[in-house]
Write an enzyme that holds these catalytic residues in place. Sequence first.
Site, PDB file in Angstrom:
ATOM      1  N   GLU A 187     -33.222 -19.508   4.974  1.00 58.53           N
ATOM      2  CA  GLU A 187     -32.674 -20.595   5.789  1.00 58.53           C
ATOM      3  C   GLU A 187     -32.445 -20.095   7.206  1.00 58.53           C
ATOM      4  O   GLU A 187     -31.731 -19.109   7.433  1.00 58.53           O
ATOM      5  CB  GLU A 187     -31.348 -21.104   5.184  1.00 58.53           C
ATOM      6  CG  GLU A 187     -30.722 -22.205   6.045  1.00 58.53           C
ATOM      7  CD  GLU A 187     -29.505 -22.865   5.413  1.00 58.53           C
ATOM      8  OE1 GLU A 187     -29.192 -22.578   4.237  1.00 58.53           O
ATOM      9  OE2 GLU A 187     -28.869 -23.670   6.114  1.00 58.53           O
ATOM     10  N   ASP A 220     -27.044 -25.225  -7.641  1.00 58.46           N
ATOM     11  CA  ASP A 220     -26.577 -24.286  -6.621  1.00 58.46           C
ATOM     12  C   ASP A 220     -25.207 -23.747  -7.035  1.00 58.46           C
ATOM     13  O   ASP A 220     -24.261 -24.522  -7.239  1.00 58.46           O
ATOM     14  CB  ASP A 220     -26.470 -25.067  -5.299  1.00 58.46           C
ATOM     15  CG  ASP A 220     -26.472 -24.165  -4.096  1.00 58.46           C
ATOM     16  OD1 ASP A 220     -26.813 -22.984  -4.227  1.00 58.46           O
ATOM     17  OD2 ASP A 220     -26.149 -24.678  -3.002  1.00 58.46           O
ATOM     18  N   SER A 224     -23.962 -28.169  -0.702  1.00 60.78           N
ATOM     19  CA  SER A 224     -23.811 -28.968   0.515  1.00 60.78           C
ATOM     20  C   SER A 224     -23.238 -30.342   0.182  1.00 60.78           C
ATOM     21  O   SER A 224     -22.777 -31.056   1.069  1.00 60.78           O
ATOM     22  CB  SER A 224     -25.159 -29.125   1.240  1.00 60.78           C
ATOM     23  OG  SER A 224     -26.157 -29.578   0.360  1.00 60.78           O
TER      24      SER A 224
HETATM   25  O1  KIV Z   1     -26.197 -26.457  -0.607  1.00 59.76           O
HETATM   26  C1  KIV Z   1     -27.305 -26.614  -0.108  1.00 59.76           C
HETATM   27  O2  KIV Z   1     -27.820 -27.726   0.044  1.00 59.76           O
HETATM   28  C2  KIV Z   1     -28.015 -25.429   0.292  1.00 59.76           C
HETATM   29  C3  KIV Z   1     -29.004 -25.611   1.383  1.00 59.76           C
HETATM   30  C4  KIV Z   1     -28.315 -25.480   2.679  1.00 59.76           C
HETATM   31  C5  KIV Z   1     -30.102 -24.660   1.236  1.00 59.76           C
HETATM   32  O3  KIV Z   1     -27.751 -24.368  -0.172  1.00 59.76           O
END
Ligand code: KIV
Length: 294
Positions: A187, A88, A50
């Site tokens: 989510e 992530d 994000s």
């Molecule tokens: O990238 C992010 O912050 C996420 C959240 C939306 C869970 O994957």
Amino acid sequence: MTEARTKITLPYLFEKVEKGEPITWLTCYDYPTAYLEEQAGIEMILVGDSLGMTMLGYESTLPVKMDDMIRHACAVRRGAPNVFLVGDMPYMSYQPGNELAVLNAGRFMSEAGCDAIKLEGGTAMAPRIRAIVDAGIPAIGHLGLTPQSVAALGGFKLQGKSAALARQIADDAKALENAGAFAILLELVPDRLCKIIKERAQNCIIMSLGSGPHAHGQLLIYHDMFGLFPKFKPKMAKVFGNAGEVILNGLTAYHNEVKSKTFPARENWFGMKDEEYESLQKMLAPKALRAAKG
Ligand code: KIV
């Protein structure tokens, strides 16, 4: 005040689950915020892709690259050495194949000092989770609203509303757990679906982002909780403080004070002793003038 924190580990997280104590998880992308989150006692940090939207101003998360993620994850680790840090996996860093997924998951661990990775997707991504876990890297699945697939999902909206779609998400959760995910983020799914998935989980921590109170813990996006993302505020996010407004007021005041010449005030600059000032003037005077003055 700074306080030393004990290192948050996987056994610590499972201990919390065992005791029925909710786990706190927040996104973070930079050093000073990481420092504050650790001081506040937050247990897990997600360096989310994000950041493409909240920090880099893209329209979606899709343009984010592994190098972006590593740079931000390193900064966060420096600010929060003891939190459980999750990297992530960005778009196309794992979807094409197991080998690529393991290599990129490994970068989060070796270059940024992460404790785990997260990736989006259900049953189709279970082999990626299996390969990453087999490489010794703890992995978290992400189901429900998965922003990397927002085009296929038809927008940022509640997922699993009908029994049939909810069943699919519950089956995906089982597939990820069976593949070795130690946690799953849900989510934007209905609270009752979240509850069912938690009750069916055997050795898997279920975390909620906008999916209600029944999970083992909660995740929020830092920028949403402090009014720092100007484009929209999702319903699921509670604003815990309007930092955006505070910062905007400060910026406007600075602009106005410079224009009105009230900033800088006397306490905001440093002077120079008279004798040093005079010597400096002499040093800088043209040669002829210096000679004439003797
Ligand atoms: O990238 C992010 O912050 C996420 C959240 C939306 C869970 O994957």
